[in-house]
Design a protein around this motif. Structure first.
Motif, PDB file in Angstrom:
ATOM      1  N   MET A   1       0.848  -1.187   0.000  1.00  9.65           N
ATOM      2  CA  MET A   1       0.000   0.000   0.000  1.00  9.65           C
ATOM      3  C   MET A   1       0.891   1.247   0.000  1.00  9.65           C
ATOM      4  N   GLY A   2       0.255   2.389   0.039  1.00 13.91           N
ATOM      5  CA  GLY A   2       1.004   3.638   0.087  1.00 13.91           C
ATOM      6  C   GLY A   2       1.341   4.165  -1.301  1.00 13.91           C
ATOM      7  N   ARG A   3       2.394   4.943  -1.352  1.00  9.61           N
ATOM      8  CA  ARG A   3       2.789   5.615  -2.581  1.00  9.61           C
ATOM      9  C   ARG A   3       3.221   4.613  -3.649  1.00  9.61           C
ATOM     10  N   VAL A   4       2.786   4.859  -4.887  1.00  5.95           N
ATOM     11  CA  VAL A   4       3.156   3.984  -5.993  1.00  5.95           C
ATOM     12  C   VAL A   4       4.524   4.403  -6.516  1.00  5.95           C
ATOM     13  N   THR A   5       5.445   3.445  -6.604  1.00  8.51           N
ATOM     14  CA  THR A   5       6.795   3.727  -7.084  1.00  8.51           C
ATOM     15  C   THR A   5       7.065   2.944  -8.362  1.00  8.51           C
ATOM     16  N   PRO A   6       8.037   3.380  -9.163  1.00  8.80           N
ATOM     17  CA  PRO A   6       8.397   2.615 -10.368  1.00  8.80           C
ATOM     18  C   PRO A   6       8.822   1.189 -10.039  1.00  8.80           C
ATOM     19  N   GLY A   7       9.580   1.030  -8.962  1.00  8.35           N
ATOM     20  CA  GLY A   7      10.023  -0.305  -8.575  1.00  8.35           C
ATOM     21  C   GLY A   7       8.863  -1.222  -8.235  1.00  8.35           C
ATOM     22  N   GLN A   8       7.865  -0.656  -7.565  1.00  5.43           N
ATOM     23  CA  GLN A   8       6.685  -1.454  -7.209  1.00  5.43           C
ATOM     24  C   GLN A   8       5.950  -1.919  -8.464  1.00  5.43           C
ATOM     25  N   LEU A   9       5.770  -1.019  -9.421  1.00  3.61           N
ATOM     26  CA  LEU A   9       5.099  -1.395 -10.660  1.00  3.61           C
ATOM     27  C   LEU A   9       5.902  -2.447 -11.419  1.00  3.61           C
ATOM     28  N   MET A  10       7.225  -2.298 -11.450  1.00  8.58           N
ATOM     29  CA  MET A  10       8.062  -3.264 -12.167  1.00  8.58           C
ATOM     30  C   MET A  10       8.009  -4.637 -11.503  1.00  8.58           C
ATOM     31  N   SER A  11       7.892  -4.663 -10.186  1.00  2.00           N
ATOM     32  CA  SER A  11       7.813  -5.964  -9.502  1.00  2.00           C
ATOM     33  C   SER A  11       6.528  -6.703  -9.893  1.00  2.00           C
ATOM     34  N   TYR A  12       5.438  -5.950 -10.078  1.00  4.57           N
ATOM     35  CA  TYR A  12       4.196  -6.579 -10.520  1.00  4.57           C
ATOM     36  C   TYR A  12       4.317  -7.048 -11.969  1.00  4.57           C
ATOM     37  N   ILE A  13       4.917  -6.225 -12.806  1.00  5.33           N
ATOM     38  CA  ILE A  13       5.023  -6.543 -14.233  1.00  5.33           C
ATOM     39  C   ILE A  13       5.893  -7.780 -14.454  1.00  5.33           C
ATOM     40  N   GLN A  14       6.963  -7.894 -13.702  1.00  5.37           N
ATOM     41  CA  GLN A  14       7.883  -9.018 -13.900  1.00  5.37           C
ATOM     42  C   GLN A  14       7.297 -10.359 -13.465  1.00  5.37           C
ATOM     43  N   LEU A  15       6.184 -10.339 -12.743  1.00  6.63           N
ATOM     44  CA  LEU A  15       5.507 -11.592 -12.409  1.00  6.63           C
ATOM     45  C   LEU A  15       5.007 -12.301 -13.666  1.00  6.63           C
ATOM     46  N   PHE A  16       4.767 -11.533 -14.726  1.00  7.63           N
ATOM     47  CA  PHE A  16       4.258 -12.101 -15.976  1.00  7.63           C
ATOM     48  C   PHE A  16       5.380 -12.619 -16.874  1.00  7.63           C
ATOM     49  N   LYS A  17       6.620 -12.395 -16.480  1.00  2.65           N
ATOM     50  CA  LYS A  17       7.763 -12.573 -17.362  1.00  2.65           C
ATOM     51  C   LYS A  17       7.880 -13.971 -17.945  1.00  2.65           C
ATOM     52  N   ASN A  18       7.734 -14.984 -17.158  1.00  4.96           N
ATOM     53  CA  ASN A  18       7.953 -16.354 -17.619  1.00  4.96           C
ATOM     54  C   ASN A  18       6.658 -17.130 -17.835  1.00  4.96           C
ATOM     55  N   ASN A  19       5.574 -16.405 -17.996  1.00  9.36           N
ATOM     56  CA  ASN A  19       4.264 -17.035 -18.177  1.00  9.36           C
ATOM     57  C   ASN A  19       3.698 -16.568 -19.512  1.00  9.36           C
TER      58      ASN A  19
ATOM     59  N   LEU B   1       1.134  -0.564 -21.099  1.00  8.46           N
ATOM     60  CA  LEU B   1       0.798   0.677 -20.407  1.00  8.46           C
ATOM     61  C   LEU B   1       1.466   0.741 -19.039  1.00  8.46           C
ATOM     62  N   GLY B   2       1.558  -0.406 -18.366  1.00  8.15           N
ATOM     63  CA  GLY B   2       2.248  -0.437 -17.078  1.00  8.15           C
ATOM     64  C   GLY B   2       3.722  -0.108 -17.222  1.00  8.15           C
ATOM     65  N   LEU B   3       4.373  -0.686 -18.232  1.00  8.83           N
ATOM     66  CA  LEU B   3       5.783  -0.374 -18.484  1.00  8.83           C
ATOM     67  C   LEU B   3       5.967   1.091 -18.862  1.00  8.83           C
ATOM     68  N   ALA B   4       5.063   1.628 -19.669  1.00 13.94           N
ATOM     69  CA  ALA B   4       5.151   3.044 -20.038  1.00 13.94           C
ATOM     70  C   ALA B   4       5.088   3.927 -18.799  1.00 13.94           C
ATOM     71  N   THR B   5       4.215   3.574 -17.861  1.00 16.79           N
ATOM     72  CA  THR B   5       4.092   4.351 -16.625  1.00 16.79           C
ATOM     73  C   THR B   5       5.355   4.250 -15.783  1.00 16.79           C
ATOM     74  N   ALA B   6       5.856   3.032 -15.587  1.00 12.04           N
ATOM     75  CA  ALA B   6       7.055   2.840 -14.759  1.00 12.04           C
ATOM     76  C   ALA B   6       8.260   3.541 -15.365  1.00 12.04           C
ATOM     77  N   GLN B   7       8.430   3.417 -16.675  1.00 12.12           N
ATOM     78  CA  GLN B   7       9.573   4.053 -17.332  1.00 12.12           C
ATOM     79  C   GLN B   7       9.480   5.573 -17.287  1.00 12.12           C
ATOM     80  N   THR B   8       8.264   6.099 -17.309  1.00 13.32           N
ATOM     81  CA  THR B   8       8.083   7.550 -17.217  1.00 13.32           C
ATOM     82  C   THR B   8       8.392   8.048 -15.815  1.00 13.32           C
ATOM     83  N   LEU B   9       7.927   7.330 -14.802  1.00 12.46           N
ATOM     84  CA  LEU B   9       8.126   7.770 -13.420  1.00 12.46           C
ATOM     85  C   LEU B   9       9.597   7.855 -13.046  1.00 12.46           C
ATOM     86  N   LYS B  10      10.424   6.974 -13.622  1.00 15.69           N
ATOM     87  CA  LYS B  10      11.847   7.000 -13.262  1.00 15.69           C
ATOM     88  C   LYS B  10      12.707   7.726 -14.290  1.00 15.69           C
ATOM     89  N   HIS B  11      12.075   8.373 -15.262  1.00 16.30           N
ATOM     90  CA  HIS B  11      12.825   9.073 -16.307  1.00 16.30           C
ATOM     91  C   HIS B  11      13.320  10.422 -15.782  1.00 16.30           C
TER      92      HIS B  11
END
Length: 742
Positions: A378-396, A409-419
């Motif tokens: 919970m709490g503030r959404v960070t790029p790292g948090q979004l990437m951890s969710y996205i990488q769950l799909f990596k090998n599936n 769209l999730g990757l676009a958001t994470a990459q923008t937040l840390k740009h």
């Protein structure tokens, strides 16, 4: 009328095209490709083509022709079938083995008659006939080498690229741009035997160049087709000089006379010159995630309205930069993914904080549906948090396929937040707020002197300092928000100091950016003459200073763009004891004026009639004017409860401006629609403005044209270029459409 009415306009057009592409080689130009990209998706076209030997290709001079096993070709073009376009068409066909050619153009046959200088009276007599298309069909057979082969040429109005149910783009008209005061001198030089124009207020259709008039007519043809599809009769309004010409042309568009007589509904279309307010185009006031995504991520190759999302995180490859091009990039357009489309619409319509939380929610729900081992936080959404969710799909693989659009769209958001560009956004915003306070308390010369220490050569700049392009953004912001200037000795001296500092910075750049190359005229010229060129060689201080002087001439024009306005003269709201000074977008002022029930008709919103009065006004410039009829009467709207308000942006409105219209229309219980020619960054728009003015005036004015592109130097706009047309459509038996031309 609903949002689906506008969406179906695009989809029905593409269905006509898809019916012709089976087992064909399909050539598309960039504007039509973008319409397909957002409207149906390339997958839909590939399915319609079928067969392993068929391909999609870009329509360009070097395009590969069709082989012996590819007898059919379909060309989908957004432009007139004339000049260079026909030459490219001929070259492709002559080096191919086609036996069946279909050419689809987004420009109507009526406009082709105009382009071929057919008088209006003669064109009216040809109603129902298409001699231009028929002549081209004969040429196609001739180029294929056998007059017995099959050729078809027909018109499909592929005007829009629907980004969302209430937002669409018109990429084919990204090169259209309003006039500035110094253009009056250029127009006068092209008509030495006619009455001299005193100001932009005197500009009418007879004063414009044939090339610009033809481009306007192409736009008008597309808008007329849209109104025909919607079943409305349009009333046209204008705020600004070029908008007045476009509105008058649409109001008096001859091929639409019969359509207007039988239309069941009514529409009011408001055109607005974007140069009246460039503050919003370069400002950082918007709190919208989509603006920041467009600002931070690189442009998708071959597109002007989408970005490139790095998908390397979902692969087993290392994330080194050299591997980025190994995997095809993702994008924002997800026309065939229902969940991703819902998220995209949320990103468009919410503020930054709510948008990133919505991205997280969608990722968590998708992971839960796939039974992935997600760890809630919970709490503030960070790029790292979004990437951890996205990488769950990596090998599936199954999960990747099921949620591919959402992951992009999730990757676009994470990459923008840390740009890094996102971090600098707040710095821009803070400085712009400081400028607003300074403008109210100090003279323009003082404001420029405050900017002077920030102009640093490349050897002294850090990552926190402003680049030359970013300094141009701030200058445009300052001059546009300030408005008409009082020229005095102090201002002249302050401008001269800034000019010299900028000229010196340009000279000392180790490598000139594409924008600076166009402004100074160097780099491109050397690239044409030498294979081993240095972009900054021969750029002397004298030559750099000449270019900067021309920039400041344009800045003065930007400051005086609202000088002919009576009511909308300012976008600056002075501060007081309770409120800080602020910027109020001109578009917001216009929409408030339209829907305010108590205010009298605005003298700056000019009604262009399709009757005798407008014919008189066309001949005598400002001889007669009409004002807001029932279609824009706010009292009427409130009294009769219109059902729909649809802002549509043609080429280029800030996402924040779109949200302004959305908020203002909530109280009217109206639906909204918005369209823009493209959603691109300011920097990407710079080169286009250069080419626009080359078509309209003299090649020697490239300094001006390129500089105005700096209005989009910052990648913060959800726009197509610096022009924007906003459409407001609402319905009871009255449907209103408003287009604001920026």
């Amino acid at each position: 009328m609903s949002a689906s009415g506008v969406l179906s306009f695009t989809q029905q057009g593409w269905e006509q095209v898809l019916a012709k592409v089976k087992r064909a080689v399909v050539y598309l130009d960039s504007a039509c490709a973008e319409s397909l990209h957002w409207g149906c998706g390339s997958t839909r076209l590939l399915e319609a083509v079928g067969g392993p030997d068929c391909h999609l290709r870009e329509f360009e001079p070097d395009a590969v022709g069709g082989g012996a096993k590819q007898p059919k070709a379909v060309f989908v073009l957004s432009c007139l079938l004339k000049g260079r376009t026909v030459e490219i068409l001929r070259d492709i066909i002559c080096r191919s083995h086609f036996q069946y050619c279909v050419v689809v153009t987004a420009v109507s046959h009526a406009v082709h008659l105009t382009a071929n200088h057919v008088p209006a009276a003669a064109a009216a007599e040809m109603e129902g006939q298409q001699p231009v298309f028929e002549q081209l069909e004969e040429k196609l057979c001739e180029w294929m080498g056998n007059m017995n082969y099959t050729a078809e040429v027909f018109h499909v109005p592929l005007l829009l690229a629907p980004v969302a149910p209430h937002f669409a783009l018109t990429p084919a008209f990204a090169s259209l741009f309003p006039l500035l005061p110094q253009d009056v001198h250029l127009l006068n030089s092209t008509r030495p035997d006619k009455r001299k124009l005193g100001s932009l207020g005197d500009v009418d259709a007879t004063a414009l160049t044939p090339e610009l008039l033809l481009q306007i007519r192409c736009l008008v043809s597309g808008l007329s087709s849209l109104c025909e599809h919607l079943g409305v009769r349009e009333e046209c309004f204008a705020v600004g000089s070029l908008s007045r010409v476009i509105a008058a042309d649409l109001a008096n568009y001859a091929p639409a006379k019969n359509r207007k007589k039988t239309a069941a509904g009514r529409a009011s279309v408001v055109f607005m010159d974007r140069t009246l307010d460039l503050t919003g185009a370069v400002g950082h006031h918007g709190d919208n995630l989509v603006e920041k995504i467009i600002s931070a991520l690189p442009q998708l190759p071959g597109h002007t309205n989408d970005v490139m999302v790095n998908m390397i995180e979902l692969t087993a490859l290392q994330t080194e930069e050299e591997n980025c091009n190994v995997v095809a990039p993702g994008c924002l357009a997800q026309s065939n993914d229902t969940t991703a489309k819902a998220l995209w619409e949320a990103l468009l319509n919410t503020k930054h904080k709510e948008a990133v939380m919505e991205v997280r929610r969608h990722l968590v729900e998708a992971a839960s549906r796939e039974n992935l081992p997600i760890k809630m936080s919970m709490g503030r959404v960070t790029p790292g948090q979004l990437m951890s969710y996205i990488q769950l799909f990596k090998n599936n693989l199954k999960a990747l396929m099921n949620h591919c659009g959402l992951l992009q769209l999730g990757l676009a958001t994470a990459q923008t937040l840390k740009h890094p560009q996102t971090a600098k956004w707040d710095n821009f915003l803070a400085f712009e707020r400081l400028l607003l306070q300074s403008i109210g308390e100090s003279t323009m010369s003082v404001v420029l002197n405050q900017l002077l220490p920030m102009i640093k050569p490349v050897t002294q700049r850090t990552n926190e300092d402003y680049s030359p392009e970013e300094l141009l953004i701030l200058l445009i912001y300052i001059y546009s928000v300030t408005g008409e200037l009082t020229v005095d000795k102090d201002l002249g001296e302050a401008e001269e100091k800034v000019k010299k500092a900028l000229a010196q910075v340009f000279c000392e750049e180790s490598e000139l950016s594409p924008l600076l190359q166009k402004i100074t005229g160097f780099g491109i010229r050397m690239m044409l003459t030498s294979s081993n060129w240095d972009s900054s060689i021969n750029l002397t201080f004298h030559k750099s200073k000449i270019a900067v002087d021309k920039l400041f001439t344009s800045l003065r024009d930007i400051a005086g763009a609202r000088s002919l306005m009576k009511q909308f003269k300012s976008v600056y709201v002075p501060g007081n004891h309770t409120h800080q000074a602020s910027y109020k977008p001109l578009l917001k002022q216009v929409v408030e004026e339209i829907f305010h029930p108590e205010r009298p008709d605005s003298i700056d919103i000019e009604h262009m009639s399709s009757g005798l009065t407008d014919l008189l006004k066309t001949g005598f410039s400002m001889f007669m004017k009409e004002w807001r009829p029932a279609g824009l009467d706010p009292g009427q709207h409130r009294g009769r409860s219109p059902k729909q308000l649809r802002p549509t942006t043609l080429p280029g409105v800030l996402q924040q401006c779109r949200l302004h219209v959305r908020e203002l229309s909530k109280s009217s219980a109206l639906q909204r629609f918005a369209a823009a020619p493209r959603a691109t960054s300011a920097l990407q728009g710079n080169g286009d403005l250069h080419s626009r003015y080359l078509e309209m005036a003299h090649r020697t004015q490239s300094y001006l044209c390129t500089f105005l592109q700096a209005a989009k130097v910052k990648k913060n706009t959800c726009v197509s270029k610096i022009i924007c047309i906003k459409q407001i459509l609402y319905d009871r038996k009255v449907r209103v459409a408003g287009f604001c031309l920026y």
